[in-house]
Design a protein around this motif. Structure first.
Motif, PDB file in Angstrom:
ATOM      1  N   ASN A 201       0.824  -1.215   0.000  1.00 28.69           N
ATOM      2  CA  ASN A 201       0.000   0.000   0.000  1.00 28.69           C
ATOM      3  C   ASN A 201       0.856   1.262   0.000  1.00 28.69           C
ATOM      4  O   ASN A 201       0.501   2.268  -0.618  1.00 28.69           O
ATOM      5  CB  ASN A 201      -0.913   0.019   1.234  1.00 28.69           C
ATOM      6  N   LEU A 202       1.979   1.208   0.694  1.00 36.81           N
ATOM      7  CA  LEU A 202       2.837   2.390   0.823  1.00 36.81           C
ATOM      8  C   LEU A 202       3.512   2.742  -0.495  1.00 36.81           C
ATOM      9  O   LEU A 202       3.751   3.921  -0.778  1.00 36.81           O
ATOM     10  CB  LEU A 202       3.910   2.086   1.884  1.00 36.81           C
ATOM     11  N   LEU A 203       3.834   1.731  -1.301  1.00 34.57           N
ATOM     12  CA  LEU A 203       4.780   1.963  -2.392  1.00 34.57           C
ATOM     13  C   LEU A 203       4.178   1.934  -3.801  1.00 34.57           C
ATOM     14  O   LEU A 203       4.850   2.338  -4.746  1.00 34.57           O
ATOM     15  CB  LEU A 203       5.907   0.922  -2.306  1.00 34.57           C
ATOM     16  N   HIS A 204       2.947   1.457  -3.952  1.00 31.13           N
ATOM     17  CA  HIS A 204       2.412   1.307  -5.313  1.00 31.13           C
ATOM     18  C   HIS A 204       1.475   2.438  -5.700  1.00 31.13           C
ATOM     19  O   HIS A 204       0.915   3.126  -4.851  1.00 31.13           O
ATOM     20  CB  HIS A 204       1.680  -0.041  -5.456  1.00 31.13           C
ATOM     21  N   ARG A 205       1.305   2.570  -7.014  1.00 31.93           N
ATOM     22  CA  ARG A 205       0.295   3.488  -7.530  1.00 31.93           C
ATOM     23  C   ARG A 205      -1.013   2.705  -7.648  1.00 31.93           C
ATOM     24  O   ARG A 205      -1.065   1.641  -8.289  1.00 31.93           O
ATOM     25  CB  ARG A 205       0.714   4.006  -8.906  1.00 31.93           C
ATOM     26  N   PHE A 206      -2.062   3.209  -7.024  1.00 30.55           N
ATOM     27  CA  PHE A 206      -3.393   2.603  -7.120  1.00 30.55           C
ATOM     28  C   PHE A 206      -4.247   3.511  -7.995  1.00 30.55           C
ATOM     29  O   PHE A 206      -4.514   4.655  -7.613  1.00 30.55           O
ATOM     30  CB  PHE A 206      -4.030   2.465  -5.730  1.00 30.55           C
ATOM     31  N   GLU A 207      -4.659   3.012  -9.143  1.00 32.66           N
ATOM     32  CA  GLU A 207      -5.458   3.843 -10.063  1.00 32.66           C
ATOM     33  C   GLU A 207      -6.697   4.383  -9.370  1.00 32.66           C
ATOM     34  O   GLU A 207      -7.157   5.487  -9.664  1.00 32.66           O
ATOM     35  CB  GLU A 207      -5.864   3.040 -11.311  1.00 32.66           C
ATOM     36  N   ALA A 208      -7.247   3.592  -8.439  1.00 31.00           N
ATOM     37  CA  ALA A 208      -8.513   3.993  -7.808  1.00 31.00           C
ATOM     38  C   ALA A 208      -8.315   5.052  -6.713  1.00 31.00           C
ATOM     39  O   ALA A 208      -9.290   5.580  -6.190  1.00 31.00           O
ATOM     40  CB  ALA A 208      -9.190   2.756  -7.210  1.00 31.00           C
ATOM     41  N   HIS A 209      -7.062   5.370  -6.378  1.00 33.26           N
ATOM     42  CA  HIS A 209      -6.840   6.350  -5.304  1.00 33.26           C
ATOM     43  C   HIS A 209      -7.362   7.727  -5.694  1.00 33.26           C
ATOM     44  O   HIS A 209      -7.150   8.200  -6.811  1.00 33.26           O
ATOM     45  CB  HIS A 209      -5.346   6.477  -5.002  1.00 33.26           C
ATOM     46  N   SER A 210      -7.999   8.387  -4.744  1.00 36.25           N
ATOM     47  CA  SER A 210      -8.400   9.781  -4.937  1.00 36.25           C
ATOM     48  C   SER A 210      -7.180  10.662  -4.659  1.00 36.25           C
ATOM     49  O   SER A 210      -6.196  10.195  -4.053  1.00 36.25           O
ATOM     50  CB  SER A 210      -9.509  10.119  -3.949  1.00 36.25           C
ATOM     51  N   PRO A 211      -7.220  11.930  -5.058  1.00 40.77           N
ATOM     52  CA  PRO A 211      -6.110  12.842  -4.708  1.00 40.77           C
ATOM     53  C   PRO A 211      -5.860  12.832  -3.198  1.00 40.77           C
ATOM     54  O   PRO A 211      -4.711  12.892  -2.749  1.00 40.77           O
ATOM     55  CB  PRO A 211      -6.593  14.202  -5.196  1.00 40.77           C
ATOM     56  N   PHE A 212      -6.906  12.714  -2.404  1.00 41.03           N
ATOM     57  CA  PHE A 212      -6.763  12.668  -0.939  1.00 41.03           C
ATOM     58  C   PHE A 212      -5.897  11.479  -0.524  1.00 41.03           C
ATOM     59  O   PHE A 212      -4.961  11.610   0.267  1.00 41.03           O
ATOM     60  CB  PHE A 212      -8.172  12.566  -0.325  1.00 41.03           C
ATOM     61  N   GLU A 213      -6.217  10.308  -1.102  1.00 48.64           N
ATOM     62  CA  GLU A 213      -5.457   9.091  -0.728  1.00 48.64           C
ATOM     63  C   GLU A 213      -4.003   9.172  -1.202  1.00 48.64           C
ATOM     64  O   GLU A 213      -3.095   8.668  -0.530  1.00 48.64           O
ATOM     65  CB  GLU A 213      -6.157   7.851  -1.296  1.00 48.64           C
ATOM     66  N   ARG A 214      -3.787   9.819  -2.343  1.00 47.26           N
ATOM     67  CA  ARG A 214      -2.390   9.979  -2.804  1.00 47.26           C
ATOM     68  C   ARG A 214      -1.604  10.860  -1.841  1.00 47.26           C
ATOM     69  O   ARG A 214      -0.436  10.602  -1.551  1.00 47.26           O
ATOM     70  CB  ARG A 214      -2.360  10.602  -4.213  1.00 47.26           C
ATOM     71  N   GLN A 215      -2.264  11.902  -1.337  1.00 44.25           N
ATOM     72  CA  GLN A 215      -1.580  12.764  -0.360  1.00 44.25           C
ATOM     73  C   GLN A 215      -1.267  11.983   0.912  1.00 44.25           C
ATOM     74  O   GLN A 215      -0.201  12.144   1.499  1.00 44.25           O
ATOM     75  CB  GLN A 215      -2.458  13.985  -0.010  1.00 44.25           C
ATOM     76  N   LEU A 216      -2.210  11.139   1.337  1.00 42.38           N
ATOM     77  CA  LEU A 216      -1.972  10.346   2.553  1.00 42.38           C
ATOM     78  C   LEU A 216      -0.758   9.435   2.388  1.00 42.38           C
ATOM     79  O   LEU A 216       0.039   9.271   3.302  1.00 42.38           O
ATOM     80  CB  LEU A 216      -3.186   9.469   2.870  1.00 42.38           C
ATOM     81  N   GLN A 217      -0.653   8.831   1.196  1.00 40.07           N
ATOM     82  CA  GLN A 217       0.484   7.926   0.947  1.00 40.07           C
ATOM     83  C   GLN A 217       1.806   8.694   1.050  1.00 40.07           C
ATOM     84  O   GLN A 217       2.765   8.235   1.668  1.00 40.07           O
ATOM     85  CB  GLN A 217       0.321   7.298  -0.446  1.00 40.07           C
ATOM     86  N   GLN A 218       1.830   9.893   0.458  1.00 41.37           N
ATOM     87  CA  GLN A 218       3.064  10.698   0.534  1.00 41.37           C
ATOM     88  C   GLN A 218       3.336  11.139   1.971  1.00 41.37           C
ATOM     89  O   GLN A 218       4.492  11.194   2.407  1.00 41.37           O
ATOM     90  CB  GLN A 218       2.961  11.929  -0.391  1.00 41.37           C
ATOM     91  N   ALA A 219       2.258  11.428   2.710  1.00 42.01           N
ATOM     92  CA  ALA A 219       2.434  11.847   4.108  1.00 42.01           C
ATOM     93  C   ALA A 219       3.009  10.693   4.945  1.00 42.01           C
ATOM     94  O   ALA A 219       3.850  10.897   5.810  1.00 42.01           O
ATOM     95  CB  ALA A 219       1.107  12.312   4.688  1.00 42.01           C
ATOM     96  N   GLU A 220       2.551   9.477   4.657  1.00 36.59           N
ATOM     97  CA  GLU A 220       3.074   8.308   5.374  1.00 36.59           C
ATOM     98  C   GLU A 220       4.578   8.148   5.102  1.00 36.59           C
ATOM     99  O   GLU A 220       5.370   7.888   6.009  1.00 36.59           O
ATOM    100  CB  GLU A 220       2.309   7.050   4.924  1.00 36.59           C
ATOM    101  N   LEU A 221       4.973   8.331   3.830  1.00 32.84           N
ATOM    102  CA  LEU A 221       6.395   8.224   3.479  1.00 32.84           C
ATOM    103  C   LEU A 221       7.195   9.326   4.178  1.00 32.84           C
ATOM    104  O   LEU A 221       8.275   9.075   4.721  1.00 32.84           O
ATOM    105  CB  LEU A 221       6.564   8.310   1.951  1.00 32.84           C
ATOM    106  N   ALA A 222       6.649  10.531   4.192  1.00 29.96           N
ATOM    107  CA  ALA A 222       7.364  11.644   4.845  1.00 29.96           C
ATOM    108  C   ALA A 222       7.469  11.381   6.345  1.00 29.96           C
ATOM    109  O   ALA A 222       8.487  11.677   6.976  1.00 29.96           O
ATOM    110  CB  ALA A 222       6.622  12.956   4.576  1.00 29.96           C
ATOM    111  N   TYR A 223       6.417  10.779   6.914  1.00 25.64           N
ATOM    112  CA  TYR A 223       6.450  10.441   8.347  1.00 25.64           C
ATOM    113  C   TYR A 223       7.567   9.432   8.629  1.00 25.64           C
ATOM    114  O   TYR A 223       8.391   9.629   9.534  1.00 25.64           O
ATOM    115  CB  TYR A 223       5.092   9.881   8.789  1.00 25.64           C
ATOM    116  N   VAL A 224       7.605   8.363   7.824  1.00 20.59           N
ATOM    117  CA  VAL A 224       8.627   7.324   8.042  1.00 20.59           C
ATOM    118  C   VAL A 224      10.029   7.935   7.884  1.00 20.59           C
ATOM    119  O   VAL A 224      10.952   7.624   8.649  1.00 20.59           O
ATOM    120  CB  VAL A 224       8.432   6.134   7.072  1.00 20.59           C
ATOM    121  N   ALA A 225      10.161   8.839   6.892  1.00 22.13           N
ATOM    122  CA  ALA A 225      11.473   9.459   6.647  1.00 22.13           C
ATOM    123  C   ALA A 225      11.965  10.205   7.885  1.00 22.13           C
ATOM    124  O   ALA A 225      13.169  10.278   8.139  1.00 22.13           O
ATOM    125  CB  ALA A 225      11.386  10.406   5.457  1.00 22.13           C
TER     126      ALA A 225
END
Ligand code: FAD
Ligand code: DHB
Length: 391
Positions: free
Chosen positions: A346-370
Motif C-alpha cells: 500500500n505504501l509503495l504502489h500506484r493505485f489507479e482507484a486512489h483519490s487525490p486525498f489518498e495519494r496525499q496520505l500515501q506521501q504523508a506516510e512516506l514523509a512520516y517514516v522518513a
C-alpha cells in the motif's frame, strides 16, 4: 516403497523439510512434478532473512552461500519528496538480510539431498491423496510413465499455490482469505552491476525496485498492469521507465543484456487451518504474500521449521501436542507477515482507484517514516525477519 513422511514438492518448503527431518532421523520421500533443471532454473526470491540463513547453517548447507552471498545492511525508499535510508543493523540490534537467489538455495539443497541418498524423485507428479483422516494416508503419483502409491504416516503438502494438497481437504474444512491487487510486477534479470543499495521507489508512474543477485547481475522490477504482456516491454522501454521512476537515483543505473523477463501477480492468500488429519500444508501451498518485502520463501522456511520440530517430537515421544498446535503457531507469523507485506504494498504502489486525498496520505506516510526512527524501525524489523514463533 513406504515412508514416515511423504513430502510433495521440491521448492524451498519441501527441500528444507526433507533436510530437517533427515537430521532428526525421520525417514521421508520428496516427490516433485517438474524436472531438476526446471526447479533449479526458476528465478524467484533473493532476500534471505537471518533466520533462514541460520537454518541453512545449522544443516551444514551454507558453504556456497557463505562464499557467494552478499550482505545487505541498508534499505532505501525513494519517494516524491525525498529518500528514506534505513540502516538495518542500527534499527534492529545488529541484524541484516542476505542476498542469495532462491534457485541457488534450491540447487544447494537438491545436491545435498541427493548426495545423502534422497529419495528425491523428479518428474513425479502427485495425482491424489487418500486416507488423510486415518493413520495411514497414501500418495498416488505418476513417475516414469507408471502410476505408484506411496504409503506414509504423514503427508507434507509443500506443493506451492497451484498444487493438489489444498484441494485434498474435505469440502468446508478450509477457510480462505484472498486479496488480489490490481497490478503486477514485471521483473528482469540483467547482466549489469547493480546499484549500491537495495532501493524501493514510490513514483507517480508506479512502484520500482532495484535488487541484485551478484556483483554482476541485477534483479529489477517495475509495477505494471496485472495482465501485462511482457512482450509489450522491449528492453529499451524497460530501461527508460526504470530510469524515470528512479529519478535522481538513476545516476548509478547501468544497463545490460536482459537474461530473463516475467510478470508476477501481487496477491495475498491464506488458507486456514494448515492441517487436516495427517496432511500438513507448508509454504505457498497455504499462503501467498505480495512480493513487496520479500517474505514468501522465508515464511515457507519458518513453517517447515515448526513442522519438523513437531514431527520430531511425535516420532520421539508419541506426543502430538506440537502437531496439534502447528497451524496456530504458523498462522500467527503468517498473518503478521501478510500485514507487513500489505503495508509495504500500500505504501509503495500506484493505485489507479486512489483519490487525490489518498495519494496525499500515501506521501504523508512516506514523509512520516522518513522523519521517524520508530516508523523506520517498524519497516526494518519486519524486513530482517520477525523472531520465529517457537512454542
Ligand atoms: P514453490 O517454490 O512453489 O514449490 C512448490 C513445488 O511443488 C514446485 O517445485 C512444484 O513444481 C511442485 N508441485 C506442484 N504440484 C505438484 C504435484 N502435483 N506433484 C508434485 N510436485 C508438485 N520470497 C522471499 O522470501 N523473498 C523474495 O525476495 C521473494 N521474491 C519473489 C520474487 C518473485 C518474482 C516471486 C514470483 C516470488 C518471490 N518470493 C520471494 C516468493 C517465493 O519465491 C515463494 O514464496 C517460494 O517459492 C515458496 O516456496 P514453496 O516451497 O512453498 O513453493
Ligand atoms: C526481491 C527483493 C525485494 O526486496 C523484494 O521485496 C522482492 C523481491 C528480489 O531480490 O527478487
Amino acid at each position: 516403497m513406504r515412508t514416515q513422511v511423504g513430502i510433495i514438492g521440491a521448492g524451498p518448503a519441501g527441500l528444507f523439510l526433507s533436510h530437517l527431518l533427515a537430521r532428526a532421523g525421520i525417514d521421508c520421500v520428496v516427490l516433485e512434478a517438474r524436472s531438476r533443471e526446471h526447479i533449479e532454473g526458476r528465478v524467484r526470491a533473493g532476500v534471505l532473512e537471518q533466520g533462514t540463513v541460520e537454518v541453512m547453517r545449522a544443516l551444514g548447507l551454507d558453504a556456497r552461500l557463505t562464499r557467494e552471498c552478499m550482505i545487505d545492511n541498508t534499505l532505501d525508499i525513494r519517494f516524491r519528496d525525498g529518500l528514506i535510508h534505513l540502516d538495518l543493523p542500527a534499527l534492529t540490534g545488529g541484524k541484516h538480510v542476505t542476498i542469495y537467489g532462491q534457485q541457488e538455495v534450491v540447487k544447494d539443497l537438491v545436491a545435498a539431498r541427493l548426495a545423502g541418498g534422497g529419495p528425491l524423485l523428479f518428474e513425479a507428479e502427485v495425482l491424489a491423496l487418500d486416507g488423510i483422516d486415518g493413520k495411514a494416508p497414501t500418495i498416488h503419483y505418476r513417475h516414469a510413465g507408471a502410476e505408484h502409491a506411496l504409503p506414509c504416516e504423514f503427508i507434507a503438502g509443500c506443493d506451492g499455490f497451484h498444487g493438489v494438497c489444498r484441494e485434498a481437504f474435505p469440502p468446508g474444512a478450509l477457510t480462505t482469505f484472498d486479496r488480489v491487487f490490481p497490478f503486477g510486477w514485471l521483473g528482469i534479470l540483467s547482466e549489469s552491476p547493480p546499484i549500491t543499495e537495495m532501493t524501493y521507489v514510490n513514483h507517480a508512474h508506479g512502484f520500482a525496485l532495484c535488487s541484485r543477485r551478484s556483483p554482476r547481475v541485477s534483479r529489477l522490477y517495475v509495477q505494471v498492469a496485472a495482465d501485462e504482456d511482457p512482450e509489450q516491454w522491449p528492453d529499451q522501454r524497460f530501461w527508460d521507465e526504470l530510469r524515470v521512476r528512479l529519478g535522481e537515483g538513476a545516476g548509478e543505473l547501468v544497463t545490460g543484456r536482459i537474461l530473463q523477463k516475467g510478470v508476477t501477480p501481487v496477491r495475498s492468500f491464506v488458507a486456514a487451518p494448515m492441517r487436516h488429519g495427517r496432511l500438513f500444508l507448508a509454504g505457498d501451498a497455504a499462503h501467498i504474500v505480495p512480493p513487496t518485502g520479500a517474505k514468501g520463501l522465508n515464511l515457507a522456511v519458518a513453517d517447515v521449521r515448526v513442522l519438523a520440530r513437531a514431527l520430531g517430537e511425535f516420532f520421539r515421544t508419541g506426543n502430538p501436542g506440537r502437531l496439534d498446535r502447528y497451524s496456530d503457531t504458523c498462522l500467527t507469523r503468517v498473518w503478521k507477515t501478510v500485514r507487513y507485506s500489505t503495508y509495504m504494498t500500500n505504501l509503495l504502489h500506484r493505485f489507479e482507484a486512489h483519490s487525490p486525498f489518498e495519494r496525499q496520505l500515501q506521501q504523508a506516510e512516506l514523509a512520516y517514516v522518513a522523519g521517524s526512527r520508530i516508523g523506520g524501525a517498524m519497516i526494518a524489523e519486519n524486513y530482517v525477519g520477525l523472531p520465529f514463533d517457537d512454542d
